[in-house]
Scaffold this motif. Sequence first.
Motif, mmCIF file in Angstrom:
data_model
loop_
_atom_site.group_PDB
_atom_site.id
_atom_site.type_symbol
_atom_site.label_atom_id
_atom_site.label_comp_id
_atom_site.label_asym_id
_atom_site.label_seq_id
_atom_site.Cartn_x
_atom_site.Cartn_y
_atom_site.Cartn_z
ATOM 1 N N ARG A 9 12.523 2.790 7.943
ATOM 2 C CA ARG A 9 11.495 2.601 8.981
ATOM 3 C C ARG A 9 11.925 1.519 9.969
ATOM 4 N N TRP A 10 12.598 0.513 9.435
ATOM 5 C CA TRP A 10 13.081 -0.574 10.302
ATOM 6 C C TRP A 10 14.103 -0.040 11.296
ATOM 7 N N ASN A 69 14.134 2.823 12.408
ATOM 8 C CA ASN A 69 13.391 3.626 13.379
ATOM 9 C C ASN A 69 12.570 2.788 14.339
ATOM 10 N N ALA A 89 10.527 -0.170 13.560
ATOM 11 C CA ALA A 89 9.389 -0.990 13.135
ATOM 12 C C ALA A 89 9.826 -2.448 12.971
ATOM 13 N N ASP A 90 8.962 -3.375 13.384
ATOM 14 C CA ASP A 90 9.268 -4.795 13.204
ATOM 15 C C ASP A 90 8.746 -5.298 11.869
ATOM 16 N N VAL A 123 7.277 -3.667 8.171
ATOM 17 C CA VAL A 123 6.941 -2.506 7.353
ATOM 18 C C VAL A 123 6.120 -3.001 6.167
ATOM 19 N N ARG A 149 6.661 -6.629 1.923
ATOM 20 C CA ARG A 149 6.833 -6.331 3.333
ATOM 21 C C ARG A 149 8.245 -6.523 3.810
ATOM 22 N N ASP A 187 11.193 -8.117 10.441
ATOM 23 C CA ASP A 187 12.334 -8.196 11.333
ATOM 24 C C ASP A 187 12.636 -9.650 11.674
ATOM 25 N N LYS A 216 5.304 -4.346 16.058
ATOM 26 C CA LYS A 216 5.225 -2.924 15.749
ATOM 27 C C LYS A 216 5.235 -2.732 14.232
ATOM 28 N N LYS A 217 4.178 -2.125 13.724
ATOM 29 C CA LYS A 217 4.030 -2.019 12.286
ATOM 30 C C LYS A 217 4.203 -0.594 11.791
ATOM 31 N N ASP A 218 4.718 -0.492 10.578
ATOM 32 C CA ASP A 218 4.772 0.814 9.943
ATOM 33 C C ASP A 218 4.345 0.630 8.486
#
Length: 323
Positions: A112-113, A115, A117-118, A120, A161, A164, A191-193
Amino acid sequence: MKKASIVVPVYNEEKILETFFNKLSKALEEIPGFDWEIIFVDDGSNDGSWEKIKKIVNISPYRIKAFRFSRNFGKELALTAGIEHVVDADLAICIDADLQHPPELIKEMVKRWFNGADIVVAVRQDVEDFSFFRKFGSKIFYWIMSRYSSTNLCPGSTDFRLLDKKVIEVLKTFRERTRLFRGLIDWMGFKKDFVYFIAPGRNNGSSSFGLKTLINLAINSFTVFSLLPLKFTGYLGLFITLFSFLLLLFMFFAKFFMHWTIRPIAFFVVFNTFLFGIVLCALGLIALYIGHIYTEVVGRPLYIIKESLQKTSFNENSNFQLA
Ligand code: UDP
Ligand code: MG
């Protein structure tokens, strides 16, 4: 080659630490292209956790930093210390040592990172061994927090978690001491995922967060992040004033039109009791806030490290003493 740090708070996890490390290693092996570092923060354990950490330092193929607090400062500060010792990594991951956070999930988080995301967040869908009371309490807490405070906490979100580099740098600048780590992170934005998992029951021992600690944590996070209690006092005051006013009105009516015998002192008593209630409520709440101001103002260090170890590469002599 990307650099990444894994931050692990440890409090009395002697029995499970090696299993945890093995599982973690196995999970990390599956993720190519990373130079991993593991940061253990021993939060003043009074069992053999520190010895276990030393042992791990000796056998680990990964870079390791280990810190030992002079006493138990709590998980939030252990995480803080860990994050503060993340140096030029592209990302960091916080994970519990008690195996309730499956290390296998790291792979997905890293994906996800990549992709974009800052942050996750691993979201716990259910915990097998939590009591009904604790589940219920946690539901209520999240509900109130998300409705009435400036921070939006995701229910079930854990401290497991991925952060980033950007997030870590900001986090390092926070100096407040009464902190709910995930609250701070949620407050920051970025930006969260989310990834989801089902937490297994604790493998050994019981959760070190007793009911008292949990209630404390809830009250503290609440007063730190929200002004609702103060507002609530206002509402309560309003309600009581209105109520006593109506009651007084009724007493006047009863006395003069229905000719009940109500002595003047009764009027005083009703009036005074309610006023007194308001004042006491307000005082109690103000005390909470003053408590927060006080601890921030005193400016003590957040935690104290009494011993630390570092291993910078596999072949290098381990047990290199930092402090
Ligand atoms: N922990 C810590 N300091 C404490 C309590 C716990 O560093 O005062 C660590 C503990 O070793 C574990 C993680 O924080 O790695 C989560 O602790 P626990 O399982 O007790 O919390 P829960 O899973 O119930 O939230
Ligand atoms: Mg746990």
